[in-house]
Design a protein around this motif. Structure first.
Motif, PDB file in Angstrom:
ATOM      1  N   GLU A   1       0.844  -1.205   0.000  1.00  0.00           N
ATOM      2  CA  GLU A   1       0.000   0.000   0.000  1.00  0.00           C
ATOM      3  C   GLU A   1       0.876   1.252   0.000  1.00  0.00           C
ATOM      4  O   GLU A   1       0.601   2.216  -0.713  1.00  0.00           O
ATOM      5  N   LYS A   2       1.933   1.221   0.815  1.00  0.00           N
ATOM      6  CA  LYS A   2       2.848   2.371   0.849  1.00  0.00           C
ATOM      7  C   LYS A   2       3.501   2.589  -0.516  1.00  0.00           C
ATOM      8  O   LYS A   2       3.679   3.717  -0.971  1.00  0.00           O
ATOM      9  N   LEU A   3       3.865   1.480  -1.188  1.00  0.00           N
ATOM     10  CA  LEU A   3       4.474   1.554  -2.516  1.00  0.00           C
ATOM     11  C   LEU A   3       3.475   2.138  -3.515  1.00  0.00           C
ATOM     12  O   LEU A   3       3.815   3.016  -4.326  1.00  0.00           O
ATOM     13  N   ALA A   4       2.234   1.657  -3.455  1.00  0.00           N
ATOM     14  CA  ALA A   4       1.181   2.157  -4.366  1.00  0.00           C
ATOM     15  C   ALA A   4       0.947   3.648  -4.138  1.00  0.00           C
ATOM     16  O   ALA A   4       0.795   4.429  -5.094  1.00  0.00           O
ATOM     17  N   GLU A   5       0.927   4.056  -2.857  1.00  0.00           N
ATOM     18  CA  GLU A   5       0.728   5.475  -2.542  1.00  0.00           C
ATOM     19  C   GLU A   5       1.900   6.311  -3.071  1.00  0.00           C
ATOM     20  O   GLU A   5       1.707   7.405  -3.599  1.00  0.00           O
ATOM     21  N   ALA A   6       3.099   5.780  -2.946  1.00  0.00           N
ATOM     22  CA  ALA A   6       4.288   6.492  -3.448  1.00  0.00           C
ATOM     23  C   ALA A   6       4.214   6.641  -4.967  1.00  0.00           C
ATOM     24  O   ALA A   6       4.560   7.692  -5.521  1.00  0.00           O
ATOM     25  N   LYS A   7       3.748   5.587  -5.654  1.00  0.00           N
ATOM     26  CA  LYS A   7       3.586   5.661  -7.123  1.00  0.00           C
ATOM     27  C   LYS A   7       2.555   6.711  -7.487  1.00  0.00           C
ATOM     28  O   LYS A   7       2.732   7.482  -8.438  1.00  0.00           O
ATOM     29  N   ASP A   8       1.427   6.748  -6.734  1.00  0.00           N
ATOM     30  CA  ASP A   8       0.372   7.750  -6.993  1.00  0.00           C
ATOM     31  C   ASP A   8       0.920   9.163  -6.812  1.00  0.00           C
ATOM     32  O   ASP A   8       0.620  10.057  -7.612  1.00  0.00           O
ATOM     33  N   ARG A   9       1.707   9.346  -5.734  1.00  0.00           N
ATOM     34  CA  ARG A   9       2.272  10.686  -5.477  1.00  0.00           C
ATOM     35  C   ARG A   9       3.211  11.095  -6.605  1.00  0.00           C
ATOM     36  O   ARG A   9       3.227  12.257  -7.029  1.00  0.00           O
ATOM     37  N   LEU A  10       3.989  10.123  -7.128  1.00  0.00           N
ATOM     38  CA  LEU A  10       4.904  10.429  -8.233  1.00  0.00           C
ATOM     39  C   LEU A  10       4.101  10.786  -9.487  1.00  0.00           C
ATOM     40  O   LEU A  10       4.421  11.757 -10.180  1.00  0.00           O
ATOM     41  N   ASP A  11       3.047   9.995  -9.777  1.00  0.00           N
ATOM     42  CA  ASP A  11       2.200  10.288 -10.952  1.00  0.00           C
ATOM     43  C   ASP A  11       1.622  11.695 -10.848  1.00  0.00           C
ATOM     44  O   ASP A  11       1.613  12.456 -11.823  1.00  0.00           O
ATOM     45  N   GLU A  12       1.116  12.016  -9.650  1.00  0.00           N
ATOM     46  CA  GLU A  12       0.500  13.328  -9.432  1.00  0.00           C
ATOM     47  C   GLU A  12       1.541  14.439  -9.594  1.00  0.00           C
ATOM     48  O   GLU A  12       1.280  15.476 -10.210  1.00  0.00           O
ATOM     49  N   ALA A  13       2.742  14.212  -9.044  1.00  0.00           N
ATOM     50  CA  ALA A  13       3.815  15.213  -9.148  1.00  0.00           C
ATOM     51  C   ALA A  13       4.223  15.408 -10.601  1.00  0.00           C
ATOM     52  O   ALA A  13       4.442  16.530 -11.053  1.00  0.00           O
ATOM     53  N   GLU A  14       4.320  14.302 -11.368  1.00  0.00           N
ATOM     54  CA  GLU A  14       4.726  14.400 -12.775  1.00  0.00           C
ATOM     55  C   GLU A  14       3.677  15.117 -13.614  1.00  0.00           C
ATOM     56  O   GLU A  14       3.997  15.810 -14.578  1.00  0.00           O
ATOM     57  N   LEU A  15       2.395  14.932 -13.259  1.00  0.00           N
ATOM     58  CA  LEU A  15       1.321  15.621 -13.992  1.00  0.00           C
ATOM     59  C   LEU A  15       1.436  17.132 -13.870  1.00  0.00           C
ATOM     60  O   LEU A  15       1.035  17.869 -14.767  1.00  0.00           O
ATOM     61  N   ALA A  16       1.958  17.598 -12.727  1.00  0.00           N
ATOM     62  CA  ALA A  16       2.072  19.041 -12.498  1.00  0.00           C
ATOM     63  C   ALA A  16       3.214  19.662 -13.289  1.00  0.00           C
ATOM     64  O   ALA A  16       3.270  20.873 -13.467  1.00  0.00           O
ATOM     65  N   VAL A  17       4.139  18.810 -13.789  1.00  0.00           N
ATOM     66  CA  VAL A  17       5.253  19.324 -14.595  1.00  0.00           C
ATOM     67  C   VAL A  17       4.829  19.345 -16.049  1.00  0.00           C
ATOM     68  O   VAL A  17       4.402  18.339 -16.603  1.00  0.00           O
TER      69      VAL A  17
END
Length: 552
Positions: A315-331
């Motif tokens: 779950e922590k790994l999945a959350e980290a992936k989601d945070r990365l996806d969200e961060a990349e979308l902002a770039v």
């Protein structure tokens, strides 16, 4: 996304003039443009920006009532004045007809001549000074020389755009919508339009890629991915705010990447520990050191614990992936063109182009001899109708000179305003192959990737390309041509290009090492590409400076 910006919300009036609610619209082929768009425009001047194809012109047409939404609503308080991107006017119309005052003028003249029928007074209403207002408006827009009785066939293309704007301003609408109003306007006409925009006190929404115009607005509405985000201030303030946002977004990506690596390491460590524990449990069972019931209970507890442990880490790994996806979308991914064109280099002093006593069709001429040497970057400026396009087409061999000669001493390529160098039925890669018949398919595709046509994008038919893609494809076809062009001529290259495409063009021209001649009214763009010499075509060709150009 509901528009937001704490930096300017306090200055906006609560009386919203344009309210777009849950707006949904798709192209006739079913491609979605907006899905539940919410946006409101209040008093003041708003610059509506976004990449080509984001729906800016479509939104203006929906607000103006020229298109109907599939769902949702558009409410406008007051009368709308709308200046579309491509103004087409009947050349047989008189100027007063275009201004919408022909009937009132006729009634006024009839009354002055002694005809006091009631219908004339009804037509005039309270508008007794309409003629004076019209003349004053024309003068304000630099059209004081245009007589109200003239026909449109007698005015230039730029003047007809200003006439259409004059007609809107005379009506005094509550809401003014302008779509790329400076396209095809010369510097003189642009300055007049800037002044009209600065003097506007109602609601204005302007779609433009002209940064000088956008530096005269009160706020920027950035349309991206079917949503609008607001930024207070003009375009320069927007660029600063965006740069800060992007720095923060890139930092968030780095943090999210680091967190993702950490979670992957912790999951791997946990799996190693669980595997050891499992081996230890199996060993205990094999040696039967504990009663069977105790070992069974211990095994079940270990499995439950291991399962919970694994789930927690996953779950922590999945959350980290989601945070990365969200961060990349902002770039933002407004890629830059990166090209390496060593064969375009011209040595300093090398003769590139000679013009001798050149007389052009439609009147302009070059006195004596003009020489272009080495990798000079020339800005060709002048009023609409001065003959800039005619000069470029004559140098390119598309038009015959009336007298004299134009001789290019190196391979040259010309990119016209119409971008008609592309064959509509061929793909991007096939179009480039036409200009470089000896290049292999792999070589063409590798070089096209640098123009942002990667993989399947290189197989798109030219007819299906957006405005920005079309320009990139045409530029690629000419710059990748064989022999490599050592003289590149561009005619109004930034017309109809969004900001990202203008930045891409600038980066492509930075890597071009040949001689460059650019005809343009876009001063910020000309200054950004390192122009080394400014030439003014005004009857004859003569040297000038950017300072003199601004006063034209």
């Amino acid at each position: 996304m509901t528009p937001h910006s704490s930096s300017h919300s306090s200055s906006r009036s609560p009386a919203t003039s344009i309210a777009v609610t849950a707006l949904t619209y798709a192209w006739p082929d079913g491609t979605g443009v907006f899905d539940g768009l919410q946006v409101a425009f209040g008093p003041g001047r708003t610059g509506l920006i976004g990449v080509n194809g984001s729906g800016k012109s479509t939104l203006l047409k929906l607000i103006a009532g020229e298109l109907s939404p599939a769902d949702g609503s558009v409410r406008v308080s007051g009368e709308i004045g709308y200046l579309p991107q491509n103004v087409t006017l009947d050349t047989s119309l008189r100027v007063d007809d275009t201004l919408g005052i022909a009937g009132t003028r006729a009634a006024l003249h009839a009354i002055e001549a002694g005809d006091v029928r009631e219908e004339h007074f009804t037509t005039v209403g309270d508008d007794w000074d309409v003629e004076e207002r019209a003349v004053a408006m024309l003068s304000q827009l630099g059209l004081g020389h245009v007589d109200l009785d003239r026909t449109l066939g007698e005015v230039s293309g730029g003047e007809s755009v200003l006439l259409r704007l004059a007609a809107l301003l005379l009506r005094r609408p509550d809401v003014l919508l302008l779509d790329e109003p400076t396209n095809n306007l010369d510097l003189h006409a642009r300055q007049r339009l800037y002044a009209a925009v600065e003097g506007w006190s109602g609601v204005m929404v302007v779609v433009s890629h002209d940064r000088e115009l956008l530096d005269r607005v009160d706020q920027i509405a950035d349309l991206r991915g079917g949503e609008v985000v607001w930024y207070g201030g003009n375009f320069s303030a927007y660029e600063e705010a965006l740069a800060a946002e992007q720095d923060a977004a890139e930092r968030m990506v780095r943090v999210a990447e680091s967190d993702l690596k950490k979670q992957k390491r912790e999951l791997a460590d946990a799996q190693v520990k669980l595997a050891r524990r499992k081996r230890y449990g199996q060993k205990m069972q094999d040696t039967k050191r504990e009663p069977k019931i105790v070992m069974g209970e211990r095994k079940r507890a270990a499995q439950v614990s291991a399962g919970k442990h694994r789930i927690m880490h996953e779950e922590k790994l999945a959350e980290a992936k989601d945070r990365l996806d969200e961060a990349e979308l902002a770039v933002r991914d407004d890629d830059e063109i990166r090209v390496d064109l060593p064969y375009t280099a011209v040595p300093p002093g090398r003769s590139v182009l000679t013009l001798r006593e050149l007389h052009l069709a439609y009147g302009a001429h070059v006195e004596g001899e003009f020489e272009l040497r080495g990798p000079e970057r020339i800005a060709l400026v002048g009023r609409n109708g001065a003959g800039k396009t005619t000069l470029l087409r004559t140098i390119a061999g598309e038009l015959a000179a009336v007298e004299g000669e134009a001789v290019a001493h190196v391979p040259l390529r010309f990119l016209p305003q119409r971008l008609d160098v592309l064959d509509e039925e061929l793909s991007v890669a096939e179009n480039v192959a036409r200009f470089a018949p000896d290049a292999t398919n792999n070589r063409i595709r590798a070089r096209l990737a640098r123009f942002l046509f990667k993989g399947a994008r290189a197989d798109q038919r030219a007819a299906t390309l957006s405005g920005g893609e079309r320009f990139r494809a045409a530029l690629a076809a000419l710059m990748l041509a064989e022999p490599a062009p050592q003289l590149l001529m561009l005619d109004e290259p930034t017309n109809n290009l969004d900001m990202a495409s203008v930045a891409q063009l600038t980066s492509a021209l930075e890597s071009y090492e040949g001689a460059l001649v650019v005809a343009s009214h876009d001063l910020p763009f000309l200054e950004s590409i390192g122009v080394t010499r400014w030439l003014l075509l005004d009857g004859t060709l003569k040297d000038t400076t950017p300072e003199e150009v601004r006063t034209l």
